[in-house]
Write an enzyme that holds these catalytic residues in place. Structure first.
Site, PDB file in Angstrom:
ATOM      1  CB  CYS A  42       6.113  14.770  -6.443  1.00 33.76           C
ATOM      2  SG  CYS A  42       7.411  13.974  -7.242  1.00 33.76           S
ATOM      3  CB  CYS A  47       7.724  10.756  -6.375  1.00 34.69           C
ATOM      4  SG  CYS A  47       6.125  11.803  -6.685  1.00 34.69           S
ATOM      5  CE  LYS A  50       8.070   6.083  -4.205  1.00 31.30           C
ATOM      6  NZ  LYS A  50       6.719   6.200  -4.809  1.00 31.30           N
ATOM      7  CE1 TYR A 176       0.927   3.905  -8.884  1.00 26.93           C
ATOM      8  CE2 TYR A 176      -1.498   3.647  -8.501  1.00 26.93           C
ATOM      9  CZ  TYR A 176      -0.370   3.902  -9.265  1.00 26.93           C
ATOM     10  OH  TYR A 176      -0.622   3.786 -10.695  1.00 26.93           O
ATOM     11  CD  GLU A 180       5.150   3.486  -4.111  1.00 23.46           C
ATOM     12  OE1 GLU A 180       5.319   3.266  -5.354  1.00 23.46           O
ATOM     13  OE2 GLU A 180       4.820   4.569  -3.595  1.00 23.46           O
ATOM     14  CG  HIS A 432      21.606 -12.919 -24.194  1.00 20.73           C
ATOM     15  ND1 HIS A 432      20.324 -13.743 -23.281  1.00 20.73           N
ATOM     16  CD2 HIS A 432      22.352 -13.967 -23.658  1.00 20.73           C
ATOM     17  CE1 HIS A 432      20.440 -14.759 -22.852  1.00 20.73           C
ATOM     18  NE2 HIS A 432      22.017 -14.971 -23.086  1.00 20.73           N
ATOM     19  CD  GLU A 437      17.505 -11.733 -23.536  1.00 22.56           C
ATOM     20  OE1 GLU A 437      17.813 -12.121 -24.778  1.00 22.56           O
ATOM     21  OE2 GLU A 437      18.216 -12.053 -22.503  1.00 22.56           O
TER      22      GLU A 437
HETATM   23  P1  NDP Z   1      -5.118   4.450  -3.955  1.00 20.09           P
HETATM   24  O1  NDP Z   1      -6.228   4.708  -4.174  1.00 20.09           O
HETATM   25  O2  NDP Z   1      -3.842   3.777  -4.834  1.00 20.09           O
HETATM   26  O3  NDP Z   1      -5.375   3.121  -2.749  1.00 20.09           O
HETATM   27  C1  NDP Z   1      -6.040   3.331  -1.478  1.00 20.09           C
HETATM   28  C2  NDP Z   1      -6.227   1.942  -0.634  1.00 20.09           C
HETATM   29  O4  NDP Z   1      -7.359   2.382   0.287  1.00 20.09           O
HETATM   30  C3  NDP Z   1      -6.920   0.913  -1.487  1.00 20.09           C
HETATM   31  O5  NDP Z   1      -6.280  -0.246  -1.403  1.00 20.09           O
HETATM   32  C4  NDP Z   1      -8.424   1.117  -1.013  1.00 20.09           C
HETATM   33  O6  NDP Z   1      -9.225   0.001  -1.193  1.00 20.09           O
HETATM   34  C5  NDP Z   1      -8.157   1.299   0.338  1.00 20.09           C
HETATM   35  N1  NDP Z   1      -9.366   2.015   0.749  1.00 20.09           N
HETATM   36  C6  NDP Z   1      -9.718   3.152   0.534  1.00 20.09           C
HETATM   37  N2  NDP Z   1     -10.792   3.346   1.422  1.00 20.09           N
HETATM   38  C7  NDP Z   1     -10.973   2.618   2.149  1.00 20.09           C
HETATM   39  C8  NDP Z   1     -12.052   2.040   3.100  1.00 20.09           C
HETATM   40  N3  NDP Z   1     -12.913   2.726   3.553  1.00 20.09           N
HETATM   41  N4  NDP Z   1     -11.855   0.874   3.728  1.00 20.09           N
HETATM   42  C9  NDP Z   1     -10.673   0.125   3.402  1.00 20.09           C
HETATM   43  N5  NDP Z   1      -9.867   0.183   2.285  1.00 20.09           N
HETATM   44  C10 NDP Z   1      -9.986   1.425   1.986  1.00 20.09           C
HETATM   45  O7  NDP Z   1      -4.359   5.390  -2.797  1.00 20.09           O
HETATM   46  P2  NDP Z   1      -2.957   5.662  -1.977  1.00 20.09           P
HETATM   47  O8  NDP Z   1      -3.455   6.351  -0.953  1.00 20.09           O
HETATM   48  O9  NDP Z   1      -2.307   4.499  -2.054  1.00 20.09           O
HETATM   49  O10 NDP Z   1      -2.429   6.858  -3.316  1.00 20.09           O
HETATM   50  C11 NDP Z   1      -3.160   7.931  -3.801  1.00 20.09           C
HETATM   51  C12 NDP Z   1      -2.687   7.958  -5.183  1.00 20.09           C
HETATM   52  O11 NDP Z   1      -1.539   8.682  -5.224  1.00 20.09           O
HETATM   53  C13 NDP Z   1      -2.535   6.897  -5.981  1.00 20.09           C
HETATM   54  O12 NDP Z   1      -3.666   6.316  -6.515  1.00 20.09           O
HETATM   55  C14 NDP Z   1      -1.578   7.293  -7.301  1.00 20.09           C
HETATM   56  O13 NDP Z   1      -2.412   7.883  -8.091  1.00 20.09           O
HETATM   57  C15 NDP Z   1      -0.986   8.468  -6.444  1.00 20.09           C
HETATM   58  N6  NDP Z   1       0.454   7.534  -5.995  1.00 20.09           N
HETATM   59  C16 NDP Z   1       1.395   7.178  -6.784  1.00 20.09           C
HETATM   60  C17 NDP Z   1       2.479   6.833  -6.855  1.00 20.09           C
HETATM   61  C18 NDP Z   1       3.508   6.294  -7.695  1.00 20.09           C
HETATM   62  O14 NDP Z   1       3.383   6.618  -8.828  1.00 20.09           O
HETATM   63  N7  NDP Z   1       4.355   5.439  -7.522  1.00 20.09           N
HETATM   64  C19 NDP Z   1       3.043   6.541  -5.503  1.00 20.09           C
HETATM   65  C20 NDP Z   1       1.962   7.030  -4.495  1.00 20.09           C
HETATM   66  C21 NDP Z   1       0.816   7.436  -4.634  1.00 20.09           C
HETATM   67  P3  NDP Z   1      -9.842  -0.586  -2.629  1.00 20.09           P
HETATM   68  O15 NDP Z   1      -9.028  -0.939  -3.686  1.00 20.09           O
HETATM   69  O16 NDP Z   1     -10.710  -1.555  -2.228  1.00 20.09           O
HETATM   70  O17 NDP Z   1     -10.611   0.715  -2.860  1.00 20.09           O
END
Ligand code: NDP
Length: 458
Positions: A42, A47, A50, A176, A180, A432, A437
């Site tokens: 993080c 976080c 980012k 996410y 982002e 407001h 709101e």
């Molecule tokens: P996510 O799980 O959020 O997203 C992964 C993405 O990769 C999805 O769109 C998924 O598609 C796609 N994907 C996975 N495997 C494949 C594949 N084999 N082929 C094609 N597409 C694929 O993971 P992130 O890496 O973005 O983040 C990891 C975690 O970290 C998050 O879930 C969150 O918990 C945490 N995080 C939180 C943040 C915040 O609070 N702002 C910021 C960054 C991370 P599909 O949806 O179809 O599975």
């Protein structure tokens, strides 16, 4: 038997640091080992940097928007290297604070990798030490894709240290991290192609939010390729050629894969200690963060439940208090979360889709152009939504895509956790003029949603 430590925490990220610090403050003899970055993902490669980069990416549009308010400012050029240097200075200030907090609380810190030898013994920095209890808080790592040419892609760990930011970037995924960074790159003026396999981004989020997100990405100039996976990536004379499953091809200088993260449990000696793992390498734990081995616990992303920093911190804090103090119960029912796109998304509680599988719900919706953009002319919309139980009138979910959504939803998450009803919202007087709101002035139900009748055709 006398152990060297009452508690040994492996991992000095957000969760491990909190757990070690609270336990040491309660008088336990604590050690914490960190092999890479104090503060963990993080603070160093997640976080914090980012969000600084999101902020950087929003100034360009703000300068353009100022014209609608009478300013004549020429947008200048963005210097990626100076942003990275400024970000590195801030991270360099923050990370050592985590180590100092532990030392200040009386914990022993090891700048080294720790490995379990058995359920009470660890190797760390060339020493062998024993501990009565052990907490695994090693977090996760980005998953590298597996298609041909995957070695030509980068992941989030790499992107924070890029020396320059090329003109054309392909982002893979729509969770996410993908969204982002697509927003950061687009905000910094880059040509961004976003490739994802779903019909809409942000699988698992509320359907209206997902649709609004697809529109927001389009409004930001991000080129979306839904229903697509990558077949392969090729080297095209320095550039990258990305071949998609629909037969199309994209050329770019950078391919950024944000396709999920995996628990970091490799080489920790967990097998030697008898700790069971799921197939994906994460550690199953019970409500008390206990693993299958009586004296070993796991907190945060390594457990692959709610992979969010504040959840890891809450788990680490509660565990330390349970083990060495009075004990505190911390419920993780309605955890708010945000995606820091431009504009951001924030959400707490149930989506319409989830709620409607359980009970009949009323949906309240508001879509509008935020006040700033009535003058700026920027095509940016806000969506706000409440999901309300018909039976109890409790607000089950609050969702927003729009400027300041994370700040607004954080406040609403207190109301949802306290069990607020729609009448409580209606009885609250708004501020407001604000966007927030709207959450207390939505009076007309947009629609209802309910579970399919038993026996009805699907
Ligand atoms: P996510 O799980 O959020 O997203 C992964 C993405 O990769 C999805 O769109 C998924 O598609 C796609 N994907 C996975 N495997 C494949 C594949 N084999 N082929 C094609 N597409 C694929 O993971 P992130 O890496 O973005 O983040 C990891 C975690 O970290 C998050 O879930 C969150 O918990 C945490 N995080 C939180 C943040 C915040 O609070 N702002 C910021 C960054 C991370 P599909 O949806 O179809 O599975």
């Amino acid at each position: 038997m006398a152990y060297d430590f009452d508690l040994f925490v492996i991992g000095g990220g957000s969760g491990g640091t909190r757990c070690g610090r609270i336990a040491a403050g309660l008088g336990a003899r604590v050690a914490v080992a960190e092999e890479r970055f104090w503060g963990g993902t993080c603070v160093n490669i997640g976080c914090v940097p980012k969000k600084l980069m999101v902020m950087a990416s929003e100034y360009g549009a703000a300068v353009e928007d100022a014209a609608g308010f009478g300013w004549s400012i020429e947008p200048g050029a963005h210097d990626w290297a100076s942003l990275i240097a400024a970000k590195d200075r801030e991270v360099g200030r923050l990370a050592p604070i985590y180590r100092r907090l532990l030392e200040g609380a009386g914990a022993t810190v090891f700048d080294a990798r720790a490995q379990l030898v058995d359920a009470h013994t660890l190797e760390v920095g060339g020493r062998r030490v024993s501990a009565e209890r052990i907490v695994i808080a090693t977090g996760g790592r980005p998953l590298r894709p597996e298609f041909p040419g995957a070695a030509l892609t980068v992941v989030s760990d790499d992107v924070f240290a890029l020396e320059s930011l090329p003109e054309r970037i392909v982002v893979l995924g729509s969770g996410y991290i993908a969204l982002e960074f697509a927003g950061i790159f687009a905000g910094l003026g880059r040509h961004v192609d976003l490739v994802y396999r779903q019909p809409l981004p942000l699988r698992g989020f509320d359907g209206d939010i997902r649709e609004a997100m697809a529109e927001a990405l389009k409004a930001q100039g991000i080129h979306q390729h839904p229903f697509n996976v990558v077949e392969r990536v090729e080297d095209a004379g320095g550039a990258r050629r990305v071949l998609l499953s629909d037969g199309s091809t994209i050329e770019a200088e950078l391919v950024f894969a944000a396709m999920g993260r995996g628990a970091y449990t490799q080489g920790l000696g967990l097998e030697a200690a008898g700790v069971g793992l799921r197939e994906n390498g994460s550690i199953p734990v019970d409500e008390q963060n206990a693993t299958n081995v009586a004296n070993i616990y796991a907190i945060g992303d390594v457990t692959d439940r709610l992979n969010l920093t504040p959840v890891a911190i809450a788990e680490g804090h509660a565990l330390a208090e349970r083990l060495f103090g009075a004990g505190r119960s911390w419920h993780l029912n309605a955890v708010a979360t945000a995606v820091f796109t431009t504009p951001p998304v924030a959400t707490v509680g149930l989506t319409e889709e989830d709620a409607a599988t359980r009970e009949a719900v009323d949906i309240y919706l508001s879509r509008f152009t935020p006040m700033r953009h009535t003058l700026s002319g920027r095509p940016r919309k806000t969506l706000m939504k409440l999901v309300v139980s018909q039976a109890t009138h409790k607000v089950l979910g609050a969702h927003m895509l729009g400027e300041d959504a994370p700040e607004i939803i954080q406040g609403l998450s207190v109301a949802l956790n306290a069990g607020a009803t729609k009448q409580d919202f209606d009885m609250t007087v708004g501020i407001h003029p604000t966007a927030a709101e709207e959450f207390v002035t939505m009076r007309t139900r947009a629609r209802e949603a309910r579970p399919p009748e038993a026996g009805a055709a699907p």
